[in-house]
Design a protein around this motif. Structure first.
Motif, PDB file in Angstrom:
ATOM      1  N   PRO A 186      -5.533   4.389  -6.171  1.00  0.00           N
ATOM      2  CA  PRO A 186      -5.408   4.861  -7.628  1.00  0.00           C
ATOM      3  C   PRO A 186      -4.889   4.111  -8.681  1.00  0.00           C
ATOM      4  O   PRO A 186      -5.208   4.139  -9.704  1.00  0.00           O
ATOM      5  CB  PRO A 186      -4.400   6.068  -7.608  1.00  0.00           C
ATOM      6  N   ALA A 187      -4.124   3.028  -8.182  1.00  0.00           N
ATOM      7  CA  ALA A 187      -3.701   2.005  -9.094  1.00  0.00           C
ATOM      8  C   ALA A 187      -4.789   0.954  -9.593  1.00  0.00           C
ATOM      9  O   ALA A 187      -4.839   0.340 -10.417  1.00  0.00           O
ATOM     10  CB  ALA A 187      -2.355   1.169  -8.659  1.00  0.00           C
ATOM     11  N   ARG A 227      -6.145  -1.453  -8.256  1.00  0.00           N
ATOM     12  CA  ARG A 227      -5.686  -3.377  -8.066  1.00  0.00           C
ATOM     13  C   ARG A 227      -6.257  -3.297  -6.641  1.00  0.00           C
ATOM     14  O   ARG A 227      -6.191  -2.747  -5.681  1.00  0.00           O
ATOM     15  CB  ARG A 227      -4.231  -3.211  -8.049  1.00  0.00           C
ATOM     16  N   LEU A 232      -4.200   0.711   2.800  1.00  0.00           N
ATOM     17  CA  LEU A 232      -2.964   0.324   2.286  1.00  0.00           C
ATOM     18  C   LEU A 232      -3.031  -0.371   0.897  1.00  0.00           C
ATOM     19  O   LEU A 232      -4.074  -1.208   0.914  1.00  0.00           O
ATOM     20  CB  LEU A 232      -2.414  -0.456   3.388  1.00  0.00           C
ATOM     21  N   SER A 233      -2.436   0.042   0.148  1.00  0.00           N
ATOM     22  CA  SER A 233      -2.395  -0.470  -1.153  1.00  0.00           C
ATOM     23  C   SER A 233      -0.803  -1.255  -1.548  1.00  0.00           C
ATOM     24  O   SER A 233      -0.061  -0.771  -1.028  1.00  0.00           O
ATOM     25  CB  SER A 233      -2.519   0.277  -2.273  1.00  0.00           C
ATOM     26  N   ASP A 234      -0.772  -2.177  -2.481  1.00  0.00           N
ATOM     27  CA  ASP A 234       0.217  -2.860  -2.889  1.00  0.00           C
ATOM     28  C   ASP A 234       0.509  -4.197  -1.803  1.00  0.00           C
ATOM     29  O   ASP A 234       1.008  -3.825  -0.920  1.00  0.00           O
ATOM     30  CB  ASP A 234       1.558  -2.140  -3.264  1.00  0.00           C
ATOM     31  N   ARG A 268       2.924  -6.179  -1.413  1.00  0.00           N
ATOM     32  CA  ARG A 268       4.096  -6.041  -0.757  1.00  0.00           C
ATOM     33  C   ARG A 268       4.113  -5.277   0.188  1.00  0.00           C
ATOM     34  O   ARG A 268       4.746  -5.268   1.364  1.00  0.00           O
ATOM     35  CB  ARG A 268       5.416  -6.355  -1.633  1.00  0.00           C
ATOM     36  N   ALA A 269       3.833  -3.792   0.016  1.00  0.00           N
ATOM     37  CA  ALA A 269       3.807  -2.917   0.999  1.00  0.00           C
ATOM     38  C   ALA A 269       2.804  -3.349   2.084  1.00  0.00           C
ATOM     39  O   ALA A 269       3.155  -3.042   3.357  1.00  0.00           O
ATOM     40  CB  ALA A 269       3.315  -1.591   0.481  1.00  0.00           C
ATOM     41  N   GLU A 324       4.725  -5.823   4.304  1.00  0.00           N
ATOM     42  CA  GLU A 324       5.874  -5.124   5.081  1.00  0.00           C
ATOM     43  C   GLU A 324       5.371  -4.637   6.259  1.00  0.00           C
ATOM     44  O   GLU A 324       5.846  -4.698   7.448  1.00  0.00           O
ATOM     45  CB  GLU A 324       6.771  -4.400   4.342  1.00  0.00           C
ATOM     46  N   TYR A 325       4.052  -3.962   5.919  1.00  0.00           N
ATOM     47  CA  TYR A 325       3.363  -3.195   6.983  1.00  0.00           C
ATOM     48  C   TYR A 325       3.050  -4.156   8.228  1.00  0.00           C
ATOM     49  O   TYR A 325       3.114  -3.828   9.384  1.00  0.00           O
ATOM     50  CB  TYR A 325       2.097  -2.270   6.598  1.00  0.00           C
TER      51      TYR A 325
END
Lengths: 223, 223
Positions: free
Chosen positions: B46-47, B49, B62-64, B66-67, B70-71
């Motif tokens: 939804p962002a 990007r 998965l989004s972002d 950095r997230a 980390e995943y």
């Protein structure tokens, strides 16, 4: 004891304070206006931003609110806030990033610039066009919170998580600055009202930034 | 197999690709121009990007960036990139945030806007004032990298870490867009030159964004 360098309306400092409150970690508040660009503060954090979490006895100074939250999560077992499977943790971190970056860029940042920086530092009048656009975008973000609350008990999933704290931190600053219109957002309003009653949140609601007063509903737990 | 939605000059997608390369994780590249705002892509994130990392078989998206990192760090043991004590890990994450946010806001973001978006999408001429300011700020960031390389073997500490990958991802996009002047930055240049030789980096250096050509030194491993 930890020292947290912050100012009352810094949303990222608020997120760290909520984490420390939930985890029961003691700390002292040290007031820092990052716009003063103090040399001692820039030595602690070359990025020149609040919050900085310092332990002077250990010679440790942590910067970047997400790095600080991950540090506290890794070192303090009580009240875990990034929880569940790797996918669940990724979902929490995705939402934290969304509130830290997109919500801040769209809403909190412009409100802070127009209603705090221009009043306290720049001595200018706020730009009503910028404020209108921020408040318009706030609706989109509140709709997304409505949607999340419709599909899950808490924003990040089944339990309270860092996603709720990151959202509440941004929202509380916007609410203080009179930038949120809650009408039509019953789910978001109910989630926020429950969150406001948490012991970790009370100290933040009681604080005031000099000169700037929040609207009357700001600290009202039933509003 | 993982699908990575990205475009060749997205620095955050490059960071994720470097992580997957270092860890030896297989993936397919799916081209996504976030400025097209495709409904199917907005449903994934939804962002709106890049990057998005999707596993269609598991129904996972998965989004972002950095997230996502980390995943991958939590689920793939090979080549750990956020390493050491909690304080060392916080230092790595501080630097990642600095490159993702401050370096991007000061340098990569303006260069992408002026030299990619205005050419490919907006059909406007670049603003030379904005470009000059980005290139001026790039020097400050390169000085900081010089300082880090003077005090540690790698940017985040004793070993290669996510901090190096985040920095190299931003720098490589700026270098592609001709926005970096390396003169006077021998330490940063040496660090980047070593990094360019890593197998994880080679595929990125070989790729081209349509219409926009990099300067001749861009993919030269000895430059």
């Amino acid at each position: 004891m930890w020292r947290l360098y912050q100012f009352p309306l810094c949303p990222f400092s608020r997120k760290v304070r909520l984490v420390m409150g939930e985890k029961g970690i003691a700390y002292e508040l040290w007031r820092e206006n990052p716009w003063d660009m103090r040399d001692e503060f820039l030595n602690l954090n070359p990025a020149g931003r609040t919050p900085v979490l310092q332990d002077p006895e250990k010679g440790l100074a942590l910067s970047d609110s997400r790095a600080i939250c991950e540090y506290l999560e890794e070192t303090v077992e009580r009240s875990p806030l990034i929880i569940g499977t790797a996918a669940a943790r990724a979902e929490i971190r995705r939402l934290v990033a969304m509130f830290d970056e997109k919500f801040f860029a769209d809403v909190t940042g412009p409100l802070l610039q127009e209603r705090m920086m221009k009043r306290l530092v720049l001595r200018q009048s706020p730009d009503s066009r910028v404020l209108r656009e921020a408040m318009r975008l706030a609706h989109d973000h509140l709709y997304y919170i409505d949607y999340l609350v419709d599909t899950r008990p808490w924003l990040g999933g089944a339990t309270l998580s860092l996603a709720d704290l990151a959202a509440a931190a941004q929202i509380s600053v916007c609410d203080y600055l009179g930038g949120l219109d809650w009408s039509g957002h019953e789910q978001a309003r109910t989630w926020y009202s429950v969150f406001k009653s948490r012991p970790s949140f009370r100290p933040l609601l009681a604080e005031r930034m000099e000169v700037i007063q929040p609207p009357s509903h700001y600290a009202d737990l039933n509003a």
